[in-house]
Design a protein around this motif. Structure first.
Motif, PDB file in Angstrom:
ATOM      1  N   ARG A   1      -2.443 -46.124  -7.373  1.00 31.55           N
ATOM      2  CA  ARG A   1      -1.991 -45.319  -6.246  1.00 31.55           C
ATOM      3  C   ARG A   1      -1.552 -43.934  -6.673  1.00 31.55           C
ATOM      4  NH1 ARG A   1       2.756 -49.105  -4.319  1.00 31.55           N
ATOM      5  NH2 ARG A   1       3.696 -47.606  -5.689  1.00 31.55           N
ATOM      6  N   TRP A   2      -0.817 -43.852  -7.749  1.00 29.11           N
ATOM      7  CA  TRP A   2      -0.205 -42.579  -8.102  1.00 29.11           C
ATOM      8  C   TRP A   2      -1.236 -41.522  -8.451  1.00 29.11           C
ATOM      9  CZ3 TRP A   2      -0.734 -40.194 -12.784  1.00 29.11           C
ATOM     10  CH2 TRP A   2      -1.257 -40.964 -13.827  1.00 29.11           C
ATOM     11  N   ILE A   3      -2.349 -41.908  -9.065  1.00 30.34           N
ATOM     12  CA  ILE A   3      -3.328 -40.891  -9.449  1.00 30.34           C
ATOM     13  C   ILE A   3      -3.976 -40.284  -8.208  1.00 30.34           C
ATOM     14  CG2 ILE A   3      -5.316 -42.423  -9.791  1.00 30.34           C
ATOM     15  CD1 ILE A   3      -4.390 -39.411 -12.005  1.00 30.34           C
ATOM     16  N   LEU A   4      -4.168 -41.084  -7.170  1.00 31.05           N
ATOM     17  CA  LEU A   4      -4.694 -40.548  -5.913  1.00 31.05           C
ATOM     18  C   LEU A   4      -3.676 -39.603  -5.280  1.00 31.05           C
ATOM     19  CD1 LEU A   4      -6.275 -43.823  -4.497  1.00 31.05           C
ATOM     20  CD2 LEU A   4      -7.458 -41.910  -5.596  1.00 31.05           C
ATOM     21  N   SER A   5      -2.403 -39.947  -5.397  1.00 31.21           N
ATOM     22  CA  SER A   5      -1.339 -39.091  -4.884  1.00 31.21           C
ATOM     23  C   SER A   5      -1.299 -37.763  -5.641  1.00 31.21           C
ATOM     24  CB  SER A   5       0.003 -39.816  -5.005  1.00 31.21           C
ATOM     25  OG  SER A   5       1.058 -39.033  -4.530  1.00 31.21           O
ATOM     26  N   ARG A   6      -1.433 -37.830  -6.972  1.00 34.51           N
ATOM     27  CA  ARG A   6      -1.436 -36.594  -7.773  1.00 34.51           C
ATOM     28  C   ARG A   6      -2.647 -35.726  -7.444  1.00 34.51           C
ATOM     29  NH1 ARG A   6       2.269 -37.091 -12.293  1.00 34.51           N
ATOM     30  NH2 ARG A   6       3.987 -38.079 -11.212  1.00 34.51           N
ATOM     31  N   PHE A   7      -3.786 -36.372  -7.207  1.00 34.83           N
ATOM     32  CA  PHE A   7      -4.989 -35.615  -6.846  1.00 34.83           C
ATOM     33  C   PHE A   7      -4.775 -34.923  -5.501  1.00 34.83           C
ATOM     34  CE2 PHE A   7      -9.727 -35.491  -5.876  1.00 34.83           C
ATOM     35  CZ  PHE A   7      -9.988 -34.484  -6.796  1.00 34.83           C
ATOM     36  N   ALA A   8      -4.164 -35.634  -4.551  1.00 37.68           N
ATOM     37  CA  ALA A   8      -3.872 -35.053  -3.237  1.00 37.68           C
ATOM     38  C   ALA A   8      -2.941 -33.852  -3.370  1.00 37.68           C
ATOM     39  CB  ALA A   8      -3.257 -36.098  -2.319  1.00 37.68           C
ATOM     40  N   GLN A   9      -1.964 -33.937  -4.256  1.00 38.21           N
ATOM     41  CA  GLN A   9      -1.018 -32.836  -4.458  1.00 38.21           C
ATOM     42  C   GLN A   9      -1.683 -31.638  -5.133  1.00 38.21           C
ATOM     43  OE1 GLN A   9       2.353 -34.443  -6.584  1.00 38.21           O
ATOM     44  NE2 GLN A   9       2.410 -36.197  -5.204  1.00 38.21           N
ATOM     45  N   PHE A  10      -2.672 -31.893  -5.960  1.00 37.70           N
ATOM     46  CA  PHE A  10      -3.377 -30.843  -6.681  1.00 37.70           C
ATOM     47  C   PHE A  10      -4.342 -30.065  -5.777  1.00 37.70           C
ATOM     48  CE2 PHE A  10      -7.661 -30.256  -8.453  1.00 37.70           C
ATOM     49  CZ  PHE A  10      -7.442 -29.137  -9.238  1.00 37.70           C
ATOM     50  N   LEU A  11      -4.943 -30.733  -4.802  1.00 40.47           N
ATOM     51  CA  LEU A  11      -6.043 -30.153  -4.026  1.00 40.47           C
ATOM     52  C   LEU A  11      -5.712 -28.878  -3.247  1.00 40.47           C
ATOM     53  CD1 LEU A  11      -7.904 -33.357  -2.881  1.00 40.47           C
ATOM     54  CD2 LEU A  11      -8.754 -31.586  -4.434  1.00 40.47           C
ATOM     55  N   PRO A  12      -4.548 -28.736  -2.603  1.00 42.49           N
ATOM     56  CA  PRO A  12      -4.298 -27.476  -1.875  1.00 42.49           C
ATOM     57  C   PRO A  12      -4.348 -26.236  -2.768  1.00 42.49           C
ATOM     58  CG  PRO A  12      -2.765 -29.158  -1.144  1.00 42.49           C
ATOM     59  CD  PRO A  12      -3.501 -29.722  -2.342  1.00 42.49           C
ATOM     60  N   GLU A  13      -3.777 -26.323  -3.946  1.00 43.98           N
ATOM     61  CA  GLU A  13      -3.825 -25.186  -4.875  1.00 43.98           C
ATOM     62  C   GLU A  13      -5.269 -24.914  -5.307  1.00 43.98           C
ATOM     63  OE1 GLU A  13      -2.268 -23.934  -9.317  1.00 43.98           O
ATOM     64  OE2 GLU A  13      -1.256 -25.575  -8.269  1.00 43.98           O
ATOM     65  N   PHE A  14      -6.007 -25.980  -5.572  1.00 42.68           N
ATOM     66  CA  PHE A  14      -7.411 -25.847  -5.967  1.00 42.68           C
ATOM     67  C   PHE A  14      -8.212 -25.165  -4.859  1.00 42.68           C
ATOM     68  CE2 PHE A  14     -11.722 -27.705  -5.929  1.00 42.68           C
ATOM     69  CZ  PHE A  14     -12.175 -27.250  -7.152  1.00 42.68           C
ATOM     70  N   GLU A  15      -8.064 -25.644  -3.632  1.00 42.66           N
ATOM     71  CA  GLU A  15      -8.783 -25.062  -2.497  1.00 42.66           C
ATOM     72  C   GLU A  15      -8.376 -23.611  -2.279  1.00 42.66           C
ATOM     73  OE1 GLU A  15      -7.860 -27.745   0.685  1.00 42.66           O
ATOM     74  OE2 GLU A  15      -9.123 -29.332  -0.140  1.00 42.66           O
ATOM     75  N   GLY A  16      -7.081 -23.323  -2.453  1.00 37.26           N
ATOM     76  CA  GLY A  16      -6.604 -21.947  -2.313  1.00 37.26           C
ATOM     77  C   GLY A  16      -7.245 -21.022  -3.331  1.00 37.26           C
ATOM     78  N   ASN A  17      -7.353 -21.494  -4.564  1.00 33.83           N
ATOM     79  CA  ASN A  17      -7.992 -20.682  -5.607  1.00 33.83           C
ATOM     80  C   ASN A  17      -9.470 -20.474  -5.320  1.00 33.83           C
ATOM     81  OD1 ASN A  17      -5.788 -20.062  -7.275  1.00 33.83           O
ATOM     82  ND2 ASN A  17      -5.863 -22.085  -8.201  1.00 33.83           N
ATOM     83  N   LEU A  18     -10.156 -21.494  -4.837  1.00 31.77           N
ATOM     84  CA  LEU A  18     -11.561 -21.318  -4.462  1.00 31.77           C
ATOM     85  C   LEU A  18     -11.693 -20.311  -3.332  1.00 31.77           C
ATOM     86  CD1 LEU A  18     -13.176 -24.894  -4.498  1.00 31.77           C
ATOM     87  CD2 LEU A  18     -13.446 -23.068  -6.180  1.00 31.77           C
ATOM     88  N   GLY A  19     -10.800 -20.400  -2.352  1.00 30.92           N
ATOM     89  CA  GLY A  19     -10.832 -19.481  -1.217  1.00 30.92           C
ATOM     90  C   GLY A  19     -10.595 -18.037  -1.606  1.00 30.92           C
ATOM     91  N   LYS A  20      -9.849 -17.834  -2.680  1.00 33.07           N
ATOM     92  CA  LYS A  20      -9.581 -16.471  -3.181  1.00 33.07           C
ATOM     93  C   LYS A  20     -10.589 -16.060  -4.253  1.00 33.07           C
ATOM     94  CE  LYS A  20      -5.351 -17.661  -4.161  1.00 33.07           C
ATOM     95  NZ  LYS A  20      -3.982 -17.708  -4.664  1.00 33.07           N
ATOM     96  N   TYR A  21     -11.613 -16.886  -4.446  1.00 30.30           N
ATOM     97  CA  TYR A  21     -12.637 -16.646  -5.466  1.00 30.30           C
ATOM     98  C   TYR A  21     -12.036 -16.579  -6.871  1.00 30.30           C
ATOM     99  CZ  TYR A  21     -15.479 -15.680  -1.416  1.00 30.30           C
ATOM    100  OH  TYR A  21     -16.121 -15.801  -0.221  1.00 30.30           O
TER     101      TYR A  21
END
Length: 182
Positions: A1-21
């Motif tokens: 469970r926890w690794i899925l939770s950590r991945f979920a927490q990581f994704l907004p920053e990742f998506e933000g960085n992609l959005g800013k190129y």
């Protein structure tokens, strides 16, 4: 469970960085997640469930590993398209999933994965315990393969509950013979 939770927490920053190129920041974050969370900790902890012989633990652990692998391959695709495409198609073939390009898959989003703060706290506790034992081994020049007896003093009720629940992981990761409460 926890690794899925950590991945979920990581994704907004990742998506933000992609959005800013900011592909450099996105790839660095993904690199740290893959190596320092998924490989360093989750795969090592998953080995206990995979080797336990318990069919339910095996099924659950395998499903979690596959969910993270799918998410990682989808997230990596904008950064490493050719490699992820080959890995994705092989993954689909091995798991009897219709072979469609990873390029046609949606990027993983935070809502795709449940967050679990209790599991996060428990794993942070396991990590701190194991890192503490490893640090003491290093400072005292104790062979990392030698099984140790650990005596735990002044433990809280939370520590004792977590030790009951997660003691097998702590013993395996820290290479301990036993943990004695005093």
């Amino acid at each position: 469970r926890w690794i899925l939770s950590r991945f979920a927490q990581f994704l907004p920053e990742f998506e933000g960085n992609l959005g800013k190129y900011r592909f450099d920041e996105a790839s660095l974050g993904l690199y740290h997640f893959i190596w320092h969370e998924f490989c360093d900790w989750h795969i090592e902890m998953a080995k206990l469930s995979l080797w336990s012989g318990d069919p339910e633990a095996l099924r659950s652990t395998r499903a979690t590993l596959m969910a993270v692998l799918e998410g990682v391959l989808k997230a990596l695709h904008p950064i490493m398209p050719f490699i992820t495409e080959e890995l994705w198609l092989e993954y689909c073939e091995r798991n009897h999933i219709p072979r469609k390009s990873v390029m046609l898959q949606t990027l993983p989003e935070k809502d795709d994965f449940a967050t679990d703060t209790e599991a996060d706290d428990e794993i942070d506790w396991v990590k701190a315990f194991v890192v503490g034992v490893r640090q003491i081994r290093g400072e005292l020049d104790i062979n990392p393969g030698k099984k140790l007896l650990v005596k735990l003093a002044e433990s809280s009720a939370t520590d004792r509950r977590r030790l009951d629940k997660l003691g097998a992981y702590v013993k395996s990761l820290a290479r301990l013979e036993s943990i004695e409460l005093i």
